[in-house]
Design an enzyme around this catalytic site. Structure first.
Site, PDB file in Angstrom:
ATOM      1  N   LEU A 141       0.868  -1.173   0.000  1.00 62.79           N
ATOM      2  CA  LEU A 141       0.000   0.000   0.000  1.00 62.79           C
ATOM      3  C   LEU A 141       0.904   1.222   0.000  1.00 62.79           C
ATOM      4  CD1 LEU A 141      -2.648  -0.964   2.744  1.00 62.79           C
ATOM      5  CD2 LEU A 141      -2.921  -1.095   0.266  1.00 62.79           C
ATOM      6  N   ASP A 142       0.469   2.276  -0.680  1.00 63.35           N
ATOM      7  CA  ASP A 142       1.232   3.518  -0.646  1.00 63.35           C
ATOM      8  C   ASP A 142       1.419   3.973   0.800  1.00 63.35           C
ATOM      9  OD1 ASP A 142       1.158   3.474  -3.404  1.00 63.35           O
ATOM     10  OD2 ASP A 142      -0.563   4.831  -3.528  1.00 63.35           O
ATOM     11  N   LYS A 143       2.476   4.726   1.034  1.00 69.89           N
ATOM     12  CA  LYS A 143       2.767   5.227   2.382  1.00 69.89           C
ATOM     13  C   LYS A 143       1.539   5.868   3.023  1.00 69.89           C
ATOM     14  CE  LYS A 143       5.278   8.943   4.726  1.00 69.89           C
ATOM     15  NZ  LYS A 143       6.115  10.148   4.542  1.00 69.89           N
ATOM     16  N   THR A 145      -1.675   5.580   2.181  1.00 72.00           N
ATOM     17  CA  THR A 145      -2.923   4.820   2.085  1.00 72.00           C
ATOM     18  C   THR A 145      -2.993   3.897   3.289  1.00 72.00           C
ATOM     19  OG1 THR A 145      -2.970   4.878  -0.332  1.00 72.00           O
ATOM     20  CG2 THR A 145      -4.226   3.129   0.734  1.00 72.00           C
ATOM     21  N   ARG A 253      -5.822   5.731  -7.654  1.00 67.79           N
ATOM     22  CA  ARG A 253      -5.590   7.170  -7.668  1.00 67.79           C
ATOM     23  C   ARG A 253      -5.521   7.717  -9.097  1.00 67.79           C
ATOM     24  NH1 ARG A 253      -0.323   7.618  -4.089  1.00 67.79           N
ATOM     25  NH2 ARG A 253      -0.627   9.860  -4.445  1.00 67.79           N
TER      26      ARG A 253
END
Length: 336
Positions: A141-143, A145, A253
């Protein structure tokens, strides 16, 4: 350094099977890729002969032995970082990741990551991914998110989970759903965003919708959950549930930005909508300002247990910062 020896005798029905596949199927805890690494390192023997070819065929009646060196200590070092553990057993761990936590060490983030935290938390229960006592990152997961993330603790679990994620749910085993707060309200309450993704030609640090020749297929399913009005404008924002049919970098996104409904608070793909904050009521403007990240949460995760085959399903409530924005927007909710 300690090591273990695993021995398996081949039967008549095993004749002609590739040795790497056969050993992986008959030695618990070792994936096929790990077996291949051990073969190349000269750690697999048939009688007195060392096997050097991963594609060698099994001979009935032979005893095959695999020397498994003791797993090396992990790098980087473990760090005492609090984790929200949703589920854990000998094979895997499911974490509800907070926004702001980087998953894997990288340039600029050599410490303070989820991997550092898992090494400290799991300790000796990490049996070794590729011969090293480290957690097996299956997906990321993105930082900024938040939400559910599964990590393997054994080599075989890592391989089995990676196979499921490679299918992206096409075979029915994997399920992933996200909640996103987005600018505006889509014309249709549900739909599929089908647009290939690749590196942006203008900024290589960003992803973008590109031609099929330059990118990889990407499909995102969305459903409108709620729609919200602004201070004096209809349909200023919406809450959407997203399901991934593929798993590309920044997929949700970029896809939402592509249909002109970027994720609220997104500092990369939603910059053109910063001025839209003035359309919100005072409470919602404050909640958005305090969010300081994209309003995206991995709310649902389902998969088959890599050892038992049991279907597992987990849900994580929306975190407080996103819920605060939902509540503030909800004071002027539209009819969906």
């Amino acid at each position: 350094m300690g090591e273990s020896i695993c021995e398996v005798r081949a039967g008549e029905d095993d004749a002609g099977v590739r040795v790497d596949r056969w050993l992986a199927e008959n030695i618990p805890g070792l994936s096929r890729s790990r077996i291949q690494t051990l073969i190349k390192a000269g750690e697999v023997r048939s009688g007195a002969a060392t096997i050097g070819d991963v594609g060698e065929r099994v001979k009935p009646g032979r005893i095959y032995s695999v020397c498994v060196p003791e797993a090396l200590d992990p790098e980087p070092a473990g760090e005492d970082i609090a984790l929200d553990v949703v589920f854990e057993d000998a094979h895997l761990i499911v974490i509800n990741k907070p926004a702001g936590l980087v998953v894997h060490p990288a340039p600029g983030h050599s410490s303070g990551t989820l991997v550092n935290a898992l090494i400290a938390h799991c300790g000796e229960s990490l049996s070794g991914i590729g011969g090293v006592k480290r957690p097996g990152i299956v997906h990321r997961l993105d930082k900024d998110t938040s939400g559910l993330l599964v990590v393997a603790k054994t080599d075989s679990a890592h391989q089995a989970l990676s196979d499921q994620f490679a299918e992206h749910g096409r075979d029915g085993r994997l399920h992933r759903a996200y909640l996103a707060l987005a600018w505006g309200v889509p014309e249709r309450p549900s739909g599929v965003i089908d647009a290939p993704l690749g590196r942006s030609q203008a900024n290589r640090k960003k992803m973008a919708v590109v031609s099929e020749k330059l990118g990889r297929q990407a499909r995102t399913h969305y459903n409108l959950v709620d729609a919200y009005d602004g201070s004096d404008v209809k349909g200023v924002a919406s809450l959407m549930r997203m399901e991934l049919e593929t798993g590309r970098t920044h997929q949700i996104r970029v896809h939402l930005a592509h249909i002109r409904h970027p994720v609220m608070g997104d500092p990369v793909y939603g910059t053109g909508f910063k001025a839209s904050a003035r359309l919100l009521g005072a409470e919602a403007r404050w909640a958005l300002g305090s969010l300081r990240r994209q309003a995206l949460h991995a709310a649902e995760l389902g998969f088959e247990h890599p050892a038992s085959g049991e279907p597992l399903r987990f849900e994580a409530q929306m975190p407080a910062d996103m819920q605060r924005l939902v509540d503030a927007l909800g004071t002027a909710k539209s009819a969906v």
